[in-house]
Design an enzyme around this catalytic site. Structure first.
Site, PDB file in Angstrom:
ATOM      1  N   GLU A  79       1.399  -0.496  -5.078  1.00 29.26           N
ATOM      2  CA  GLU A  79       0.150   0.257  -5.232  1.00 29.26           C
ATOM      3  C   GLU A  79       0.458   1.750  -5.160  1.00 29.26           C
ATOM      4  O   GLU A  79       0.282   2.377  -4.124  1.00 29.26           O
ATOM      5  CB  GLU A  79      -0.872  -0.133  -4.153  1.00 29.26           C
ATOM      6  CG  GLU A  79      -2.241   0.502  -4.353  1.00 29.26           C
ATOM      7  CD  GLU A  79      -2.493   1.767  -3.520  1.00 29.26           C
ATOM      8  OE1 GLU A  79      -3.445   2.474  -3.825  1.00 29.26           O
ATOM      9  OE2 GLU A  79      -1.738   2.013  -2.556  1.00 29.26           O
ATOM     10  N   ASP A 139       0.837  -1.199   0.000  1.00 33.98           N
ATOM     11  CA  ASP A 139       0.000   0.000   0.000  1.00 33.98           C
ATOM     12  C   ASP A 139       0.879   1.260   0.000  1.00 33.98           C
ATOM     13  O   ASP A 139       1.817   1.368   0.804  1.00 33.98           O
ATOM     14  CB  ASP A 139      -0.873  -0.035   1.264  1.00 33.98           C
ATOM     15  CG  ASP A 139      -1.899   1.064   1.287  1.00 33.98           C
ATOM     16  OD1 ASP A 139      -2.896   0.946   0.523  1.00 33.98           O
ATOM     17  OD2 ASP A 139      -1.727   2.029   2.054  1.00 33.98           O
ATOM     18  N   ASN A 140       0.560   2.183  -0.915  1.00 36.58           N
ATOM     19  CA  ASN A 140       1.248   3.491  -0.933  1.00 36.58           C
ATOM     20  C   ASN A 140       2.764   3.410  -0.750  1.00 36.58           C
ATOM     21  O   ASN A 140       3.324   4.075   0.128  1.00 36.58           O
ATOM     22  CB  ASN A 140       0.684   4.380   0.188  1.00 36.58           C
ATOM     23  CG  ASN A 140      -0.574   5.091  -0.253  1.00 36.58           C
ATOM     24  OD1 ASN A 140      -0.923   5.084  -1.431  1.00 36.58           O
ATOM     25  ND2 ASN A 140      -1.256   5.714   0.698  1.00 36.58           N
TER      26      ASN A 140
END
EC number: 2.4.99.16
Lengths: 649, 649
Positions: free
Chosen positions: B409, B380-381
């Site tokens: 991501e 994530d991120n």
């Protein structure tokens, strides 16, 4: 993992100018404004800053150039190259917590949020910087105190946003957070003539006033005012050395020479001398030096042609047999392209065990003529000699005499042409000679000016040479000569003509070959220098326009305009430093009048889309009021082009 | 200048595959055929040869791959990557005097010239090679003798052209003349799933059979046959860790959560544990391992979502306060984009003095789940964490377990997305989600597949995610879902869907935002898994086609076909190894029937321009006889695409 390397969050990549990852220097000329750029970025949302550092080889300290953000993580800084020779530059980037804090503070304040804690964070930032920067400590602590004692949020924000704090903290960047790009790139600064020159090629032996006589350097001196009046600043001669007598070529490249045939100047050397000698019929070294001196009074430089190859009777063959390939029958290997044989030319063997001495001797040829006063050399067929030799030789010569300019005469495959530029050639012949359609010209110019080539390959456009009479000139006659001249002279800041045949419109080919019949390479010509020609008239006008308009002093500043007719090409040339802007429109159709709507890329002219402006045709003198979209119509029998100077209203 | 360096005339440049000048490895997958290429050339007219040498990290010796000339001084060699991990390769080129001689001999002989001296040169070449190569000496001297004793030119030429001599002299290359490219480049070989994977994303908490109940891993097990039947091979869950209770978000991202609101799974950690714990309502570690095992029976891998960030009640905050930024008021700095505050999320401070321990702990999270059986992670991120951390962490994890796949991501700026790929991410989210028109899609695919990106950025196309409901899906309804699915699944060999909402055609936005309203991120949903949908039916068919056609197992093998209608896009995908070729035609107009003439790039299919061939639509079953130019018409309400398999007649 015990140092601070893990804290360095800034990434630097795509640093320019860069040639083959820094293996070769990027080329610029004196006083050119050079953009140093890089992609610089960081994870997350913190503000960053970046700087370029530049240093001339003669300097001890680096000069910092703060970079500015352009777009998409791309940053740049501009520097003016004010010294000849080599600069190197490096790039640094860092996380800028002060700016991140300042911007956040402003937004929170404007949104009406409580900023008491934010102001305390500012105090911490200042105190940390004070602790790390002894020489700014006092002033930083004073500001920290001011911030602590701020009596209102307004006052706090005002202190925080002060320019003085920003300037000081820019200097006090947190050392641990600095990322340095690991490679230092080089930039080579050459003299302006490397980028802006106008060449006229003639055979000195064809300059005698009396028909049938062998011309001399003294005859050439008499032509200098004419060459200068036409606007040329480089006068280039084919080789001036003694011409081989063994296997000499006759007229039209025939295998047997008659007793009066002068031979090809590129078959170098005979019993009277080689690459350091002058063909006796041209004059003496004293005559040659007098010519160089006289030319300089007319602001003309003499360019010599250096062809590293030997006639069979060149003194080198006996003095240095180890520099040639010997065949089992005891003869020297001549040039060949089986089954074709070129028995008048012996190439050097660059794989000789004695290569180091060969290199030194070949370099000494250049040194010899530099000592005689020559600063411009056109190198014949450099692609048939070892690349490593060129890189070494050009580097050594220019280290001592950085004004020397080498033009590479290679018309061969793209990778080879490119490599010669990287190896150090200051100018290069190009494929322009065969690029005729709008698409061909636009694509080729884009490749030359908008790719990495822009930094190592400096084009010199020639519509013709003694070796090349292209189909465009064979088929298009006088109009084609004018169109190709205007294109060469305005697309490229370096251009040249094999002069007499060009200005007199001679274009008869040798059978089906793309060559001149009765080629001057193999015989002496006599020209009527006094005759007026339309081509000569336009050459003179165009060269004057080139001289007076700095937009034509660079090749890189070109932008093409859309036109509604593929026979009409249009481009804008601009010089940001002087504001000089030209719009050039050329009818590529040699036989028919053509018209088109042209759409000017207005931002390149720094003029608004709806703002009218005046264009003055420097060829005809006519003036028009123009906008973004304009109608043009050009008759090739009258004048196939406009060279408009842009004048703001 | 006393060594033999001056004799090395061959130049090597533009070596590929290469990422940032060799700073990062190029990515390929197991059994992929990798083209190693370079520009290799020499001055003059001599023949040259070139070889690539390749070695796996586990091997001691280099394997030589002779390169072949392609075009314009470009040479290549193909090797099949048969081991996981790292290879390195280097390139060599040399002047090949034997081949130069042989070709010249043949031409001279055919032109009827005397070749006696030429044959003697051949003897010299063989004798020189014999002197330099002890282990081939005898045979080389024997050939030299044969050549000496040739009784006729015919016989001499026959000996000279023998394959045995060529093969031996290829090995006996003249060492002094070899140029070696100075840099060794790396290639990383990953498992096939890195390049070919089909992802289905669901929230395990929404899988309970009974409405209103919290789903568990045991519920997910019951859905595995359905996921497998639809053709997915990666089942990806949002974070499965305990969800923060402090500052928890309510429905539709509201600031205050009700007592029953489950919170966002990306707000990680509470009193029951952090990144190495499982949210108790989902089940136990034993349940999770059982799910992984059961999934593998269906050839499905479970992908975990790792979000390196903490809820305020994550245990790390108390255990490792030094990993966070603290504000002067004694609170931890939360995420913010001033003036917006995200008080439920605390980012790590990658500039902490304790960064080395932070890195180790974050890596240990991956190690923990790898030990539990996970091999695929969606990160994530990643663009809000330090790039150097990723490069280190991914390198370390894959050194021990090379099968691990990390999907980045990041939906952010191009340079950032690119750098994450270079840092080691095996797959990356892309801009596909917002590329809708033919021009946008063609340009983006060209950038991804025909530039250096091809070697470090492996795209994974997602038409939607829990964060993104793009305008195309909001406005285009069911037809748009089908079109975007077919594009994603055939343009990119890796693709994925945020599944339930996609197959059920849910597309109501949250006001004017490009997000789903009543987002599953903040609440538990209940889906009717048994319902039939047209979208689900086509997903199933398309995934089956993907599995059965190897042309869809790579993203790099795409070529676009010209079409006469901008609403019709057409591309060819081919697998050279199996001969599998597809032609995909998609109507991009969601609401209207569109037709076009499509022009197939025949050489890509290995079919002549005038040769008819059969195409079979794998979606509909229809067959047609096609040529170079073909008419297509597609009704988006029936079926907006053809996926043609090419069958030779």
């Amino acid at each position: 993992m015990t140092d601070s390397s893990g804290k360095k969050r800034v990434i630097i990549t795509n640093v320019f100018p860069c040639v083959e990852g820094g293996k070769f220097p990027a080329k610029v000329v004196l006083n050119e404004e050079v953009t140093l750029s890089a992609d610089v970025f960081c994870d997350g949302h913190d503000e960053i800053a970046a700087s370029a550092f530049i240093k001339h080889d003669s300097e001890q300290t680096w000069t910092e150039l703060p970079m500015v953000f352009v777009i998409n993580d791309h940053w740049d800084a501009v520097f003016k190259a004010q010294k000849m020779g080599f600069y190197e530059f490096r790039i640094q980037g860092w996380v800028d917590h002060y700016t991140t804090w300042k911007k956040g503070l402003k937004k929170k304040y404007e949104a009406g949020q409580d900023i008491a804690v934010e102001l305390q964070i500012g105090v911490e930032l200042l105190e940390q910087a004070a602790a790390e920067n002894e020489n700014h400590k006092a002033v930083l602590l004073a500001w920290a105190d001011q911030l602590k004692q701020a009596e209102s949020p307004e006052q706090g924000v005002a202190i925080a946003l002060s320019g003085a704090i920003a300037a000081t903290l820019y200097k006090c960047r947190h050392q641990e957070l600095i990322t340095e790009f690991p490679v230092t790139y080089k930039i080579e600064v050459e003299r302006k003539k490397a980028a802006f020159s106008t060449w006229y090629e003639l055979f000195p032996r064809s300059t005698a006033e009396e028909p049938g006589k062998h011309g001399t350097f003294k005859d050439v001196i008499k032509l200098l005012p004419r060459v200068a009046r036409m606007g040329f600043d480089v006068l280039y001669f084919p080789p001036i050395h003694p011409i081989g007598e063994v296997n000499r070529k006759g007229k039209n490249n025939s295998l047997t020479a008659g007793p009066d045939d002068p031979g090809s100047p590129w078959a170098i050397g005979n019993r009277t001398g080689g690459h350091k000698a002058i063909h006796p019929q041209l004059g003496t070294m004293r005559d040659f030096k007098a010519l160089i001196k006289e030319a300089s009074k007319h602001h003309i430089e003499i360019a010599m042609d250096i062809a590293y190859q030997c006639a069979p009777d060149h003194p080198y063959v006996k003095e240095h047999p180890q520099w040639f390939k010997w065949r089992p029958d005891g003869t020297v290997q001549y040039a060949e392209n089986p089954p074709k044989k070129y028995e008048d030319i012996l190439p050097f063997n660059f794989e000789t065990d004695d290569w180091a001495n060969l290199w030194k001797e070949l370099k000494s040829v250049i040194d010899f003529w530099v000592d005689a006063g020559i600063r411009v050399f056109r190198i014949d067929n450099p692609h048939t000699k070892a690349f490593r030799f060129w890189q070494w030789m050009i580097g050594e010569v220019r280290k001592k005499t950085p004004e020397v300019i080498f033009l590479a005469e290679a018309f061969t495959r793209p990778r080879i042409m490119e490599r010669l530029g990287k190896a150090g050639f200051n100018q290069s012949y190009t494929y322009f000679t065969w690029r005729n359609t709008k698409k061909e010209i636009e694509e080729y110019m884009t490749e030359l000016t908008k790719t990495e080539m822009r930094y190592y390959y400096r084009p010199n456009f020639w519509p013709n040479t003694p070796d090349i009479l292209p189909p465009a000139l064979i088929n298009g006659g006088e109009n084609a000569h004018i169109i190709r001249l205007i294109l060469a002279a305005t697309l490229s800041s370096n251009y040249g003509l094999y002069g007499p045949v060009y200005e007199f419109g001679i274009n008869e080919p040798h059978g089906t070959k793309e060559e001149y019949v009765d080629n001057e390479k193999y015989e002496i010509k006599h020209w009527n220098w006094a005759q007026y020609t339309r081509i000569g008239e336009i050459i003179t006008r165009v060269n004057k326009i080139r001289k007076e308009n700095t937009a034509l002093h660079s090749t890189w500043n070109i932008d093409f305009a859309e036109t509604t007719n593929d026979q009409i090409i249009c481009y804008v040339k601009t010089d940001a430093a002087t504001g000089n802007s030209l719009i050039i429109v050329v009818n590529l159709d040699v036989f028919n009048m053509q018209s088109a709507q042209v759409k000017i890329p207005m931002p390149k002219l720094n003029i608004g889309y709806d703002e009218p402006y005046v264009v003055k045709d420097l060829l005809s003198g006519s003036k028009y009021t123009w906008g973004e979209l304009n109608f043009v119509e050009l008759n090739p029998y009258l004048m196939p082009a406009h060279i408009f100077k842009v004048e703001k209203l």
